[in-house]
Design an enzyme around this catalytic site. Structure first.
Site, mmCIF file in Angstrom:
data_model
loop_
_atom_site.group_PDB
_atom_site.id
_atom_site.type_symbol
_atom_site.label_atom_id
_atom_site.label_comp_id
_atom_site.label_asym_id
_atom_site.label_seq_id
_atom_site.Cartn_x
_atom_site.Cartn_y
_atom_site.Cartn_z
ATOM 1 N NE ARG A 113 -2.982 -7.072 -4.409
ATOM 2 C CZ ARG A 113 -3.761 -7.249 -3.367
ATOM 3 N NH1 ARG A 113 -3.245 -7.663 -2.235
ATOM 4 N NH2 ARG A 113 -5.052 -7.034 -3.442
ATOM 5 C CB SER A 153 -4.243 -6.573 4.660
ATOM 6 O OG SER A 153 -3.925 -5.292 4.184
ATOM 7 C CE LYS A 205 -12.938 -6.872 1.947
ATOM 8 N NZ LYS A 205 -11.739 -6.213 1.405
ATOM 9 C CG HIS A 223 -1.938 -0.997 1.376
ATOM 10 N ND1 HIS A 223 -2.062 -1.813 2.469
ATOM 11 C CD2 HIS A 223 -2.938 -1.355 0.525
ATOM 12 C CE1 HIS A 223 -3.103 -2.618 2.303
ATOM 13 N NE2 HIS A 223 -3.642 -2.377 1.127
#
Ligand code: ADP
Length: 161
Positions: free
Chosen positions: A90, A128, A41, A17
């Site tokens: 990514r 994460s 979440k 990040h």
């Protein structure tokens, strides 16, 4: 003035990040990192913790600030005159959901552009979730998490185990 909005969960912020934030900060006059509160979440770190982590890490970047928002990104973007959404990509696996989200946002707010920054190859594997998973098993997280928050993150994951 164009404002780059970098939205995400940042649960917790990683070096991947931070790489995107630094690069966005050199491309746009101002960057707002927005911790989005997502009802779907269950984060490990509270919103306050995530904001504090990010503040510690970006403290020396003068054109970067941190905010939170509970709602749709397009609503948040309405607060700015010239907003651009920044997201990191990514791998091919990120592409589908990121593309879908960018198109939905554009449908709701046609002048809202999304700029994708390709992940630095050093951090392509980093997420994460991976940090939390590795941390649960006591792995060294210093290659993954900014040093300013390393101790906090390690301690917190240990307590959560
Ligand atoms: P979200 O839950 O919205 O995906 P994340 O905090 O996981 O929030 O990610 C926020 C943004 O940062 C996303 O665009 C994601 O693709 C990007 N990102 C996450 N990790 C990396 C990384 N290692 N390199 C580049 N971009 C990343």
């Amino acid at each position: 003035m164009t404002t780059a909005i970098y939205p995400g969960s940042f649960d917790p912020i990683t070096l991947g990040h931070l790489n995107i934030i630094r690069r966005a900060a050199s491309m746009f006059p101002q960057v707002v990192i927005c911790v989005m509160i997502n009802a779907n979440k269950t984060p490990m770190f509270t919103t306050t913790e995530r904001v504090e982590h990010i503040r510690k890490v970006v403290g020396r970047l003068p054109n970067v600030r941190v905010d939170t928002f509970d709602g749709l990104l397009v609503e948040y973007a309405d607060r700015f005159d010239h907003p651009v959404v920044v997201r990191g990509l990514r791998a091919v696996s990120d592409f589908e959901s990121e593309f879908q989200m960018a198109l939905i946002n554009k449908k709701m707010k046609p002048n809202l552009e999304t700029a994708f920054l390709a992940s630095s190859e050093k951090y392509t594997y980093l997420s994460s979730s991976m940090v939390k998973e590795m941390g649960r098993y006591g792995a060294d997280l210093s290659d993954f998490v900014p040093y300013e928050i390393l101790e906090d993150v390690v301690e917190r994951i240990r307590r959560n185990r």
